[in-house]
Design an enzyme around this catalytic site. Structure first.
Site, short mmCIF file in Angstrom:
data_model
loop_
_atom_site.label_atom_id
_atom_site.label_comp_id
_atom_site.label_asym_id
_atom_site.label_seq_id
_atom_site.Cartn_x
_atom_site.Cartn_y
_atom_site.Cartn_z
CB THR A 116 -4.82 -3.60 7.66
OG1 THR A 116 -5.15 -3.11 8.88
CG2 THR A 116 -3.51 -3.55 7.18
CG ASP A 165 0.00 3.07 6.74
OD1 ASP A 165 -1.12 2.45 6.34
OD2 ASP A 165 1.02 2.43 7.06
CE LYS A 220 -2.11 -1.48 3.79
NZ LYS A 220 -1.60 -2.75 3.81
CB THR A 221 3.73 2.41 2.07
OG1 THR A 221 2.94 1.80 3.47
CG2 THR A 221 4.43 3.46 2.48
NE ARG A 248 6.54 -4.91 5.08
CZ ARG A 248 5.44 -4.20 5.87
NH1 ARG A 248 4.69 -4.65 6.60
NH2 ARG A 248 4.98 -2.98 5.13
#
Ligand SMILES: Nc1ncnc2c1ncn2[C@@H]1O[C@H](COP(=O)(O)OP(=O)(O)OP(=O)(O)O)[C@@H](O)[C@H]1O
Length: 328
Positions: free
Chosen positions: A149, A100, A55-56, A208
């Protein structure tokens, strides 16, 4: 400790480097191109999806593709209206403002954001004491990117103020393999297709995790003087890291084993299970459970969490006969 700089180093900067998520990328490309042609700020963008899916990264890519500056914060860091005001006043025309965990905004901050998003204005308090008054000041036209999330926990008034909504879903095995190949190239280490495939399979659908496993397997390869990450060294590394072929780690298996051995397979309430495994209910629910549910190892029911047949099989624990079997 994870090497943060190296994580940034592996982070794709442009859409062409962002692997997978083809449908989502194709749409974003259109929205970005249209905003550029109109010389306007992109509509506010809402990105949801489990942690570590990019997302980032995606927000940073949108800023690079638009050629605008990127201002990054998270909802828990915005404690007081002045925290948000400080960031809003630092924005330039077209800036991408990323928040975020947007589901964790405080109500006063959220109210302030509504006006900023809709009217590109902000109320400022000037003066002190009895002389204090509120003045509305204009803001540059910016794009808010809200990431979460937990899209279900974002209030409807906030959610409807976003013009573009994107959901990032877990990556397929092939997409993860591409991500691992790209990261290996950047890290300057060769990797066999069989090894990349095993790492992709163990990465929980999450880039990740894929990058983290790759870096750890690279450590084993280098210490064992292997010039290439091959299947045997990957198997050795994963077994030493206690990551199994489903990508489960020690704590995932503890959760399943507790559910089966202490609570006879459930149903057991979230809080009770969390205490038994030494986690907070929030981390159990947000971090561990989604993947266990997705893999069909745990079921969420009204009565609580249940271990499935697959969970027994995975841990090699024989399932006691269900009571109805006794009458068959
Ligand atoms: N599509 C992708 N292609 C290649 N690499 C990716 C992709 N998505 C994510 N990554 C890698 O995975 C890492 C994690 O991504 P990122 O930090 O953007 O995740 P996130 O979804 O924002 O996580 P969080 O929800 O915890 O903020 C990045 O450092 C990046 O290198």
């Amino acid at each position: 400790m994870e090497d943060i700089n190296q994580d940034n180093f592996l982070r794709p900067r442009f859409l062409a480097e962002f692997q997978g998520q083809e449908a989502l990328k194709a749409n974003l490309e259109v929205f970005i191109e249209a905003a550029k042609r109109r010389k306007e700020a992109l509509d506010h963008l809402f990105i949801s999806g489990p942690p570590g899916l990019g997302k980032t990264t995606l927000a940073g890519i949108v800023a690079s593709e638009l050629g605008v500056n990127f201002v990054l914060t998270s909802a828990p860091a915005l404690e007081k209206p002045k925290d948000l005001a400080g960031l809003l006043t630092s924005l330039q025309e077209g800036s991408l403002f990323f928040i975020d965990e947007i589901h964790r905004l405080r109500p006063a901050i959220e109210e302030m954001l509504y006006i900023a998003m809709e009217d590109f204005e902000m109320d400022l308090i000037v003066g002190q004491g009895v002389g204090a008054r509120s003045v509305r000041v204009p803001l540059p036209r910016f794009t808010l990117v809200g990431a979460t999330t937990k899209p279900g926990s974002v209030s409807a008034p906030l959610h409807t103020r976003f013009g573009i909504t994107i959901r990032i879903n877990p990556y397929t095995q092939l997409e993860l393999q591409d991500i691992i190949d790209r990261s290996a190239r950047l890290l300057n280490i060769a990797i066999d297709p069989a090894a990349a495939s095993l790492l992709a399979q163990s990465s929980r659908g999450t880039p990740r995790v894929a990058n983290r496993l790759l870096k750890r397997v690279r450590d084993f390869a280098q210490v064992h003087h292997e010039a290439t990450i091959n299947l045997p060294i990957s198997e050795l590394a994963l077994s030493r890291l206690q990551v199994d072929h489903l990508g489960l780690e020690d704590q995932d298996r503890t959760i399943l084993r507790t559910l089966i051995e202490v609570y006879k397979g459930g149903p057991v309430g979230l809080q009770t299970l969390a205490i038994a495994v030494g986690e907070s209910a929030e981390s159990l629910e947000d971090f561990y459970e989604p993947y266990l549910v997705q893999q069909g190892l745990i079921m969420r029911t009204r009565q609580g969490r249940l271990a499935t047949d697959l969970a027994y099989q995975h841990l090699n624990i024989p399932r006691p006969n269900a009571p109805r079997d006794l009458f068959e």
